[in-house]
Design an enzyme around this catalytic site. Structure first.
Site, PDB file in Angstrom:
ATOM      1  N   CYS B  95      50.728  39.270  37.124  1.00 42.28           N
ATOM      2  CA  CYS B  95      51.480  39.677  38.322  1.00 42.28           C
ATOM      3  C   CYS B  95      52.958  39.339  38.172  1.00 42.28           C
ATOM      4  O   CYS B  95      53.634  39.937  37.344  1.00 42.28           O
ATOM      5  CB  CYS B  95      50.846  39.047  39.572  1.00 42.28           C
ATOM      6  SG  CYS B  95      51.339  39.906  41.082  1.00 42.28           S
ATOM      7  N   HIS B 224      44.758  40.165  39.159  1.00 41.01           N
ATOM      8  CA  HIS B 224      44.642  38.712  39.032  1.00 41.01           C
ATOM      9  C   HIS B 224      43.274  38.271  38.531  1.00 41.01           C
ATOM     10  O   HIS B 224      42.375  38.024  39.340  1.00 41.01           O
ATOM     11  CB  HIS B 224      44.881  38.058  40.402  1.00 41.01           C
ATOM     12  CG  HIS B 224      46.297  38.098  40.850  1.00 41.01           C
ATOM     13  ND1 HIS B 224      47.199  37.092  40.565  1.00 41.01           N
ATOM     14  CD2 HIS B 224      46.987  39.016  41.556  1.00 41.01           C
ATOM     15  CE1 HIS B 224      48.378  37.395  41.091  1.00 41.01           C
ATOM     16  NE2 HIS B 224      48.270  38.564  41.704  1.00 41.01           N
ATOM     17  N   GLU B 226      42.572  35.374  37.446  1.00 40.84           N
ATOM     18  CA  GLU B 226      42.369  33.981  37.877  1.00 40.84           C
ATOM     19  C   GLU B 226      41.934  33.906  39.330  1.00 40.84           C
ATOM     20  O   GLU B 226      41.625  32.823  39.829  1.00 40.84           O
ATOM     21  CB  GLU B 226      43.647  33.163  37.619  1.00 40.84           C
ATOM     22  CG  GLU B 226      44.732  33.263  38.673  1.00 40.84           C
ATOM     23  CD  GLU B 226      45.462  34.601  38.706  1.00 40.84           C
ATOM     24  OE1 GLU B 226      45.114  35.502  37.928  1.00 40.84           O
ATOM     25  OE2 GLU B 226      46.373  34.751  39.549  1.00 40.84           O
TER      26      GLU B 226
END
Lengths: 994, 266
Positions: B95, B224, B226
């Site tokens: 990002c 994302h 994560e």
């Protein structure tokens, strides 16, 4: 010497900002704008060598999509050019970042006189008059309160000199401290209060006058070289500390309450009698209250390792003046509450909720008020930017719409924090300050931001002067401070901290110094954004992103060194003492001394009359029996019910990666969840449940029922996803119209009685449900008197709930899950359509929009308690596939949303639904009775479920089907037969793209 | 030994906690280091096997996402970053981290030029920040070491400036030829790349969701990974649980596991 740089997109690159302006100008303002190109303007007021200037220009320009020029870029053909910029002293976040880029390029820190200032240019095409171009500037492109707007025709632009002039005022006014003569008549005293925007009453002014006449006070002042009369520093400090905002005088007042039977009662403080009393009573039954009502946010125990804190605030007046700035300040401001709670909490998630006028409002707007669409757009964008840029996920959000919020929008912002239960071996909630500890202010610098801001009228706010600047939050400066504070906390570098919010240093230090017994500060040591602030302004400034710390003398050097490494401003500005007084100096000169006891306890109590008289509100004419497809579609599309997904998707809800039940659920992720669930730690399955209740419409019938229903809603939402009674805490946020009798408020006693009744309900319901209020806030002056028209909000309470969940993997969501599952309704439906979404829809249909009376929902606490316990145990046992609690629109809307969530149909027979007495179809379908659920389970679990609920109102009403149709009927007739696509469209189209 | 990963923090970056947890779960030894501490001694970079530019809002995204942070990194660390890449180490950006890497020029990093910006990450076509889940399709022919043996993956996006853009068609073709597009936004029904909103959330050219350099060791993406470490992060985990399709771990973890497997093998 300042340089101007203009940056535009290259040809062939889509200018989304310009296209958006043209779209809005055409569709919202109905102006013939055929095109709009935009440019960024930077005014670089920094000493630069020619090579450095070229490097700065290059650094500012994206080489792939942008082009730039020093001075002006050649302009394409346009009809009007509008250039906006910030007024002097207004926070310019883009300019601040540009400054940092320049700093690296020149390889030295910028001087205090240097800076970078930004603006935007709009090149409009279309047959507009100058007045129309000016209107776009004023009502679409910028806010005159904080921004400058200049409009040029093509010829004027060609003839105008290149403007590189930075928006700064350099007038280092001489330091001045005035003394006020309080020896005059009452009229003289009130004039001092009015002219100084002090909002002090005559009783308060008398108390102040008498304090300064005390011989001991006089003697102490003489010794410090202070005049006998109060200085501006002192009077402003008292006014701030005693303001309704800080002191909650209405909730602390003596109330003389007379009910509709003529029975009189004297209440010594609504807060003590109902709110704190509820928490004190519940404290005996729950063991997880850690710190309530004493700190910036309430603290409860979460696990062996962590405590949780929660605070919710409103930022209504600032958001009415500058929706974006007011709202971003609201969210980053409430972030500092948990951040300043105990030894400083880590921030876990945010909540938001707004009450606005309809964005489609087409009636007359009193002069000086912004259109509700503009307020709504600005408020959302402010909280979006504030939350997203701070890296804090949102979890709950709502919107309510009513014309009475035209005068003042309500902007609720909440934040949840977590903190290890012990830090350096001590309980983390304990704050201590000892005489000799240093006072350190950290974060941003002080400007004239927000001084008396909210009380100024917009006319006064329009002067070309930094004095009237509205606050604009700066999430990045705050994020830097936050990370620094957490690092310092874990290193044990300070002893206590608190937020500088309303009232600035005067309130934070006033609060902190009561822990040691006094303080002495030197305002000349406080870092300023620009010169020219008077001592009282430094003390009161509400410049954002600042916290005050109490630091052990031996840690001062280490703390300041860490701040420097983290690029965070931090300065020692004084010392905590035990002198019993708050002493303010400016350099060598003493400019104020106030005794702690007077400052905190000296404010005289208010006495307020309250008289309850049930209001008479007509009910709409009953609708003839028949199909209700149109009514259901109408309710799904009604502003207060319809999907708020379009705006909500612009908020980051997943940063930190801990979300479990998100704000939107279902196979298409487009149905609002009853409550949200998130984990708190990465390596544990325990989590928190968050929900809320709010219903200003019930207030029109009875605020007791409103408050009871709102708490019930907030609690049953938690229960619906798997929460448990006894582990739920509450937060109350009261927003009221002014309830004090005056010329402007002849109905004060009624409004005060409404407040009393809401508080009575709060005590009754919270103690029954064992939901202790752990923190709260009130905002008591939500009236607007602009343009000769008084608009007062309906009494509005947001009740937020937070609950611990031992295993988030057991959470249940609201959508139907699979065809063939039996559908149950739990809880009684009664003839309770008063102020319901259906009655309001019907009243509007009948052309009498305020005639939505009827019986307002009651609350059967005994039944509710049994139902909630049983539902929890059913969820614990894994019996449920889905669970949804009906709110606005009743059972019909609940069935529709659960069906849409699963993208599955349902066949319902309403005759089976448990109900009180003989009900008309409309009551069965749409009544907003409390304490009900719509649940499904696997067919093979039906018997177990029914057994669990034996003795409680619970009945199977239908089945989930694979056919994508919702049918609802009674033995008599079919009421609804609607295709899911039509239902979804009705629910989603109203605010889609708005 | 668990490979050491340096995660840069500060100035508005904000995904440090979940990124740290992702690397830990994947078997690496991540460390959070503030940008100022790194700039003070850039050579400490070489103590690590991998570097991560995390998500967030560095400098508030003012002046264009990643610009200010990228300018600072280039100003202070260009030589050390070049050496780090030449040493065969890994860099991941997510990002805002991907935006920083693109502004720096680390991506697509063609012809060994890692410090000239070649492509832009523009404002989303829809004009606003968006947070929802998309489906990613991973390209088999890409040399990217993070995306090996993956096909489709649901992940959340949370950005306002994610549209991969260039006016230079020849450049775009070279990026594609070299396999520097390891992942695209896809239609979950067909698995094919798509330019249809919201499946493609930003209007990215060729539906590009992430880029790598020709070595495959430098990689950045907008979605994302994560934020999908736990099965319960998935927006339909409730339904997956009922149907017995709930995975044992969040799919996003696989990218980190691939990286750690690569580091342990080299």
């Amino acid at each position: 010497m300042a340089y101007r740089i203009e940056i535009a997109l290259k040809r062939g690159v889509h200018d989304g900002r310009g296209a958006g302006v043209a779209h809005r100008a055409r569709n919202f303002f109905h102006l013939p704008v055929t095109g709009c190109a935009t440019r960024d303007v930077f005014k670089v007021d920094v000493a630069l060598a020619p090579k450095q200037l070229r490097e700065v220009q290059q650094l500012f320009t994206d080489p792939v999509i942008a082009r730039s020029a020093l001075g002006r870029l050649a302009a394409p053909a346009f009809d009007w050019l509008v250039e906006t910029g910030f007024k002097p002293g207004v926070t310019d976040n883009l300019g601040r970042t540009a400054q940092e880029v320049v700093t690296d390029a020149v390889g030295r820190p910028l001087t205090a006189q240097e800076g970078v200032y930004t603006g935007v240019q709009y090149l409009l095409k279309g047959a507009l008059t100058r007045e129309q171009a000016q209107r776009l500037g004023r009502d679409l492109l910028a806010n005159e309160l904080i921004q400058s707007i200049r409009v040029f025709s093509a010829e004027e632009w060609a003839a105008a000199p290149v403007d590189a002039e930075p928006p700064v005022i350099r007038d280092p006014a001489a330091v001045q401290v005035r003394a006020y003569d309080l020896g005059g008549s009452d009229a003289d005293l009130m004039q001092i209060s009015r002219e100084g925007i002090l909002s002090l009453s005559i009783e308060e002014l008398h108390a102040i006058r008498d304090y300064f006449r005390r011989p001991a006070v006089l003697a102490a002042r003489t010794q410090l070289g202070l005049p006998a009369q109060p200085t501006d520093v002192e009077l402003e400090c008292i006014a701030q500390t005693w303001s309704e905002h800080c002191k909650h005088k209405i909730f602390a007042a003596n109330v003389h309450y007379v009910d509709d039977k003529g029975r009189a009662q004297t209440i010594d403080s609504l807060f003590k009698t109902f709110i704190r009393a509820a928490t004190e009573k519940i404290r005996k039954d729950v063991d997880w209250l850690v710190s309530v009502f004493t700190d910036n946010a309430g603290i409860i125990r979460f696990s062996d390792r962590y405590n949780i804190s929660f605070k919710c605030e409103t930022h209504n007046s600032p958001s009415a003046l500058d929706p974006y700035g007011g709202a971003i300040t609201g969210i980053v401001g409430v972030n500092r509450d948990p951040m300043g709670t105990g030894m400083g909490c880590e921030l876990v998630c945010n909540t938001w909720g707004y009450c606005f006028g309809s964005p489609f409002y087409a009636g007359d707007l009193p002069a000086g008020l912004m259109h509700p669409r503009r307020i709504r757009d600005g408020v959302h964008q402010g909280v979006i930017d504030g939350g997203n840029q701070s890296g804090i996920p949102w979890t709950r959000g709502f919107e309510r719409f009513d014309e009475r919020y035209l005068g003042k929008p309500l902007v609720y912002c909440g934040t949840i924090g977590k903190i290890p239960r012990a830090l350096q071996g001590r309980p983390s909630e304990r704050k201590e300050i000892f005489p000799g500890d240093a006072i350190v202010m950290c974060g941003g610098r002080i400007g004239k931001d927000g001084i008396h801001g909210a009380t100024f009228s917009s006319e006064e706010l329009r002067h070309e002067s930094p004095a009237q600047a509205v606050q604009i939050g700066d999430p990045i400066t705050q994020r830097k401070m936050y990370e620094f504070l957490m690092e310092a906390r874990d290193l044990g570098l300070f002893r206590a901290l608190t937020d500088n919010g309303a009232g600035g240093l005067s309130s934070s230090l006033g609060e902190m110094s009561s822990m040691s017994g006094g303080a002495e500060i030197d305002l000349a040591l406080a870092p300023l954004k620009y010169e020219g602030l008077q001592p009282w302004e430094i003390l009161l400034s509400e410049a954002q992103e600042r916290m005050s710390l109490a630091v052990q003398p031996e840690n001062v050097a280490a703390l300041l060194a860490l701040a420097r490494r983290r690029d965070v401003e931090a300065d020692v500005i004084g010392t905590f003492t035990d002198s019993g007084a708050f002493v303010v100096k400016f350099g060598d000169r003493c400019v104020g001394r106030l005794e702690m006891e007077f400052l905190h306890e000296g404010c005289p109590k208010m006495h307020i009359d309250a008289r309850w008289q049930p209001p008479q509100v007509a009910a709409p004419a009953p609708l003839r029996a028949g199909p209700r497809d149109r009514a259901l579609l109408g309710l799904l599309g009604a502003l207060n019910v319809c999907s708020k997904e379009f705006k909500s998707r612009q908020y980051d809800g997943e940063v930190k990666g801990l979300s479990v039940v998100k704000p939107f659920v279902g196979v298409q992720s487009d149905m609002p969840s009853d409550a949200t669930v998130m984990k708190v730690e990465y390596d544990s399955h325990a989590g928190i449940i968050l929900a809320e209740g709010i219903n200003p419409f019930f207030s029109d019938l009875d605020t007791y029922a409103m408050m009871a229903s709102v708490i019930d809603e907030a609690v049953r939402r938690v229960i619906s996803v798997g929460g448990k009674l006894g582990s739920i805490a509450g937060l109350d946020n009261f927003c009221w119209p002014d309830p004090v009798l005056s010329e402007k408020t002849p109905d004060g006693p009624y409004k005060m009685a409404q407040l009393v009744r809401a508080n009575q309900a709060l005590y009754d319901v919270c103690t029954a449900y064992l939901v202790p209020p752990i923190s709260g806030k009130d905002s008591m002056k939500n009236d607007s008197v602009r343009g000769g028209r008084k608009i007062s909000i309906p009494p509005t309470v947001l009740f937020s709930t937070i609950a611990k969940m031992d295993d988030v993997r057991k959470a249940v969501t609201m959508p139907f899950k699979q065809a063939g599952d039996p559908i149950y309704v739990i809880g009684l439906t009664a003839d309770e359509l008063g102020a319901s979404e259906f009655h309001r829809w019907l009243a509007a249909e009948q052309g009498t929009p305020t005639s939505y009376g009827g019986t307002v929902p009651g609350l059967d606490l005994i039944h509710a308690l049994a139902t909630y316990r049983t539902l929890h145990s059913a969820i614990e046992a894994g019996l449920l596939h889905s669970s949804h609690t009906p709110t606005l629109g009743g059972l019909a809307v609940a069935f529709a949303l659960a069906a849409l969530g699963g993208d599955l149909g349902a066949e319902i027979n309403l005759d089976a639904a448990p109900h009180l007495g003989t009900l008309r179809d409309d009551a069965l379908l749409f009544a907003e009775s409390n304490s009900r659920f719509v649940v499904t389970c696997a067919p093979e679990q039906a018997a177990a479920l029914e057994e669990k609920f034996q003795g409680l109102p619970c009945a199977r009403v239908g089945t989930v089907t694979a056919a994508r149709t919702l049918t609802i009927r009674t033995a008599e007739r079919q009421l609804v037969a609607s295709d899911l696509d039509a239902l979804r469209k009705a629910f989603k189209k109203t605010l889609n793209g708005i | 030994m668990n490979p050491k990963i340096l995660i840069i923090t500060g100035y508005g970056l904000n995904c440090e906690a979940e990124s740290h947890h992702a690397w830990t779960l994947a078997g690496a030894a991540p460390e959070l280091v503030h940008l100022n501490d790194l700039i003070e001694r850039p050579a400490r970079l070489h103590d690590y096997a991998g570097l991560m530019f995390i998500g967030g809002f560095s400098y508030g995204d003012h002046m264009g996402s990643g610009l200010a942070f990228g300018a600072r990194v280039r100003h202070h660390m260009q030589a050390d970053l070049a050496r780090f890449i030449a040493d065969g180490k890994l860099i991941l950006g997510v990002c805002n981290g991907f935006q920083i890497m693109t502004k720096l020029g680390l991506l697509p990093g063609l012809d060994g030029d890692y410090f000239t910006q070649k492509v832009a990450l523009m404002h989303n076509d829809c004009g606003a920040f968006q947070n929802f889940w998309v489906t990613l399709r991973f390209e088999e022919k890409s040399p990217c070491v993070f995306t090996r043996n993956l096909d489709l993956m649901p992940l959340p996006i949370r950005h306002g400036e994610g549209k991969v853009f260039t006016l230079d068609h020849a450049l775009l073709e070279r990026i594609e030829e070299l396999g520097c597009v390891p992942c695209r936004y896809a239609d979950p029904a067909t698995g094919a790349a798509t330019d249809k909103f919201p499946l493609n959330p930003n209007g990215s050219l060729n539906a590009i969701a992430g880029l790598c350099d020709p070595t495959g060791r430098v990689f950045g993406l907008m979605p994302h990974p994560e934020a999908y470490l736990f099965p319960e992060n998935h927006p339909q985990w409730d339904l997956q649980k009922l149907r017995g399709t709930l995975p044992a771990q969040g799919a996003g973890l696989k990218l980190f596991q691939n990286a750690v497997a690569f580091l342990k093998a080299t």
